[in-house]
Design an enzyme around this catalytic site. Structure first.
Site, short mmCIF file in Angstrom:
data_model
loop_
_atom_site.label_atom_id
_atom_site.label_comp_id
_atom_site.label_asym_id
_atom_site.label_seq_id
_atom_site.Cartn_x
_atom_site.Cartn_y
_atom_site.Cartn_z
N ASP A 37 0.76 -1.20 -0.20
CA ASP A 37 0.03 -0.02 -0.01
C ASP A 37 0.85 1.33 -0.05
OD1 ASP A 37 1.13 -0.33 2.57
OD2 ASP A 37 -0.92 0.02 3.50
N HIS A 242 23.89 2.13 -19.10
CA HIS A 242 22.84 2.65 -18.08
C HIS A 242 22.90 1.78 -16.62
CE1 HIS A 242 19.91 4.70 -21.23
NE2 HIS A 242 20.81 5.48 -20.81
N ASP A 259 26.76 10.00 -14.32
CA ASP A 259 25.81 10.37 -15.29
C ASP A 259 24.34 10.81 -14.24
OD1 ASP A 259 23.74 11.01 -17.10
OD2 ASP A 259 24.51 9.46 -18.36
N ASP A 270 21.13 16.68 -17.59
CA ASP A 270 21.66 15.46 -18.07
C ASP A 270 23.13 15.65 -18.12
OD1 ASP A 270 22.13 12.89 -18.72
OD2 ASP A 270 20.90 12.76 -20.63
N HIS A 349 26.41 4.26 -28.54
CA HIS A 349 25.07 4.90 -28.35
C HIS A 349 25.17 6.17 -29.28
CE1 HIS A 349 27.36 7.76 -25.88
NE2 HIS A 349 27.83 6.84 -25.18
N HIS A 353 20.49 13.66 -27.65
CA HIS A 353 19.12 13.52 -27.75
C HIS A 353 18.25 14.77 -27.22
CE1 HIS A 353 19.19 12.90 -23.22
NE2 HIS A 353 20.45 12.16 -23.54
N HIS A 360 15.33 12.01 -22.07
CA HIS A 360 14.95 11.82 -23.37
C HIS A 360 13.74 12.29 -23.92
CE1 HIS A 360 17.98 7.97 -22.53
NE2 HIS A 360 18.44 9.06 -22.50
N GLU A 383 26.96 13.80 -25.79
CA GLU A 383 27.70 13.02 -25.18
C GLU A 383 28.37 11.73 -25.47
OE1 GLU A 383 24.51 10.50 -23.11
OE2 GLU A 383 23.24 11.89 -24.03
N TYR A 387 34.02 3.03 -24.51
CA TYR A 387 33.60 2.01 -23.24
C TYR A 387 34.60 0.79 -23.93
CZ TYR A 387 30.14 5.40 -23.10
OH TYR A 387 29.19 6.51 -22.91
N ARG A 404 32.73 8.90 -20.43
CA ARG A 404 31.61 9.63 -21.43
C ARG A 404 31.58 11.16 -20.79
NH1 ARG A 404 27.67 6.55 -20.74
NH2 ARG A 404 26.48 7.17 -18.95
N GLU A 406 29.33 14.38 -21.13
CA GLU A 406 27.80 14.94 -21.61
C GLU A 406 27.53 16.34 -21.02
OE1 GLU A 406 24.61 12.47 -20.29
OE2 GLU A 406 23.39 13.15 -21.71
#
Ligand code: GLY
Ligand code: MN
Ligand code: MN
Length: 437
Positions: A37, A242, A259, A270, A349, A353, A360, A383, A387, A404, A406
């Site tokens: 609940d 991610h 990130d 972002d 990637h 975006h 996104h 970004e 890797y 990365r 970004e």
């Protein structure tokens, strides 16, 4: 802060793009059960928020351009005032107060929803609704149509149902000056949080402890929640795009990829930064970092109205491919590597975006099947990343490195304005900031 007038202006711009004799129906989000609940922290539906700025669940916005209303009609269905619910869950605005706050022609209580939908749809030739987003809302919407199609009301049933989303999402793609100001605030809060994490980080701490530092700074700067699950990947966890487990203990010599972005007044930032846990990049880490940074800065220089994201992507891929060949990570000619898109083994990637109310964000990347040129007032991320997994064929010293970088930018008349410039990305600046803790 987005003003009440701006919300009204958005509603009017939406209605102006609908066929004559149209009604738009836009439901708010509902609470989602977390366990038994208890519910997840409520997050308003982005489309509903964009048009109203109303933070309560279970509301519905109804807009009409029918001449019977003088071509502008706004109504809302809202949760009714309820003593017990307000003791347990918090204050509700209620229908009466909603009238004034949202400049409505009518306000209904949630218990009148079915009737309100019937009344407001009947007699309109066209209905705009985002079918397929939410099963429960769809059922209510379809029930209203079914009832209207039955005799003796059938002449009042709409003749066509249109998808609301293409119009609304095209509007959301272009940010107003006020939206850019709010996104700049989200970016500044986020930059503070990244700097705090860089200064807190030390070998031996856990990834989730850096996540906590980030979220602490978000809250202290006025943003309660992140815009998406925070990624803190140390060592080869930085290669998981991610990664959100955030449960590893950080080791000496690791890079840390963070990130993270604050959500501020509904809008996302972002930012990704990658830095050494012990405050000093190794020479192999410097090689890869310098390459990602070169690609990122070169894309920022290239972006301007007329450029497409695919062109920006290919530009970053060319720089990264040449760099990977120079470092002996890719072999063979530049032409062959580009032709076979070998960079995709290390850069999996896209270059960026749209970003806005959703990290996104909505908006079409293509128009008539063609890549769409960027235009002023679009906000995007930039970004690139590299890797190199432990099981790759790269030279040993590069294995396990994930980097990365970004930033978020608004497209201007001549180029870009970087919203996230407050957090350093030059290696020497990062090392200096970490030394200064
Ligand atoms: N934070 C997700 C992304 O960078 O797209
Ligand atoms: Mn992003
Ligand atoms: Mn990101």
């Amino acid at each position: 802060m987005i003003s009440a007038q701006e919300f009204i202006a958005r509603q009017d711009r939406l209605l102006a793009q609908c066929q004559p004799h149209s009604v738009c129906i836009i439901p708010a989000a509902s609470l989602v059960t977390r366990s038994r609940d208890t519910e997840y922290l409520f997050r308003q539906d982005s489309d509903f928020w964009y048009l109203t700025g109303f933070e309560e669940p279970n509301a519905w916005l109804i807009l009409s351009n029918h001449p019977r209303y003088g071509e502008r009609y706004r109504a809302m269905v809202v949760q009714e005032k309820d003593k017990s619910a307000e003791i347990w869950q918090g204050k509700r605005l209620g229908a009466e107060a909603a009238l004034a706050r949202f400049s409505l022609d009518e306000a209904f209580e949630l218990q009148e929803l079915e009737e309100a939908l019937l009344e407001s749809i009947q007699g309109h030739e066209h209905v705009y609704y985002a079918l397929g987003c939410h099963a429960q809302h769809d059922t209510l919407f379809k029930d209203a149509l079914t009832t209207l199609r039955e005799a003796p009301k059938e002449s009042l049933a709409p003749k066509a149902i249109f998808d609301l989303l293409p119009i609304l999402h095209e509007m959301r793609l272009f940010k107003s000056a006020c939206e850019v100001a709010v996104m700049k605030a989200a970016a500044e809060i986020t930059a503070r949080a990244h700097k705090r994490a860089m200064q807190f980080a030390t070998p031996g701490c856990f990834e989730y402890q850096l996540e906590a530092e980030i979220h602490h700074e978000f809250a202290m700067a006025g943003a309660r929640a992140p815009a998406y699950s925070t990624i803190v990947g140390s060592g080869s966890n930085g290669c998981i795009l991610h990664y959100t487990q955030n449960n590893a203990q950080i080791k000496d010599g690791d890079l840390i990829l963070i990130d993270a972005g604050a959500e501020y007044q509904g809008y996302a930032a972002d930012i990704t930064r990658t830095f050494p846990a012990n405050g000093k990049f190794t020479s192999a880490q410097r090689d890869i970092y310098a390459l990602v940074l070169k690609a990122q800065k070169s894309v920022l220089d290239k972006l301007a109205p007329g450029v497409t994201l695919t062109e920006a992507m290919l530009h970053s891929a060319e720089i990264i491919t040449q760099g990977l060949i120079d470092l002996g990570i890719l072999s063979g000619s530049m032409a062959d590597n580009l032709e076979q898109e070998r960079w995709r083994d290390y850069y999996m990637h896209g270059v960026g975006h749209f970003i806005g109310l959703d990290v996104h964000d909505v908006g079409n990347y293509k128009s008539d099947g063609e890549d769409r040129p960027l235009k002023p007032s679009m906000v995007i991320t930039v970004e690139p990343g590299i890797y190199i997994s432990e099981d790759s064929d790269a030279p040993e010293q590069y294995k396990g490195i994930g980097i990365r970088i970004e930033d978020d930018v608004v497209i201007t008349a001549t180029g870009v304005e970087v919203l996230t410039a407050d957090v350093p990305k030059e290696m020497d600046e990062i090392e200096a900031l970490m030394r200064a803790k």
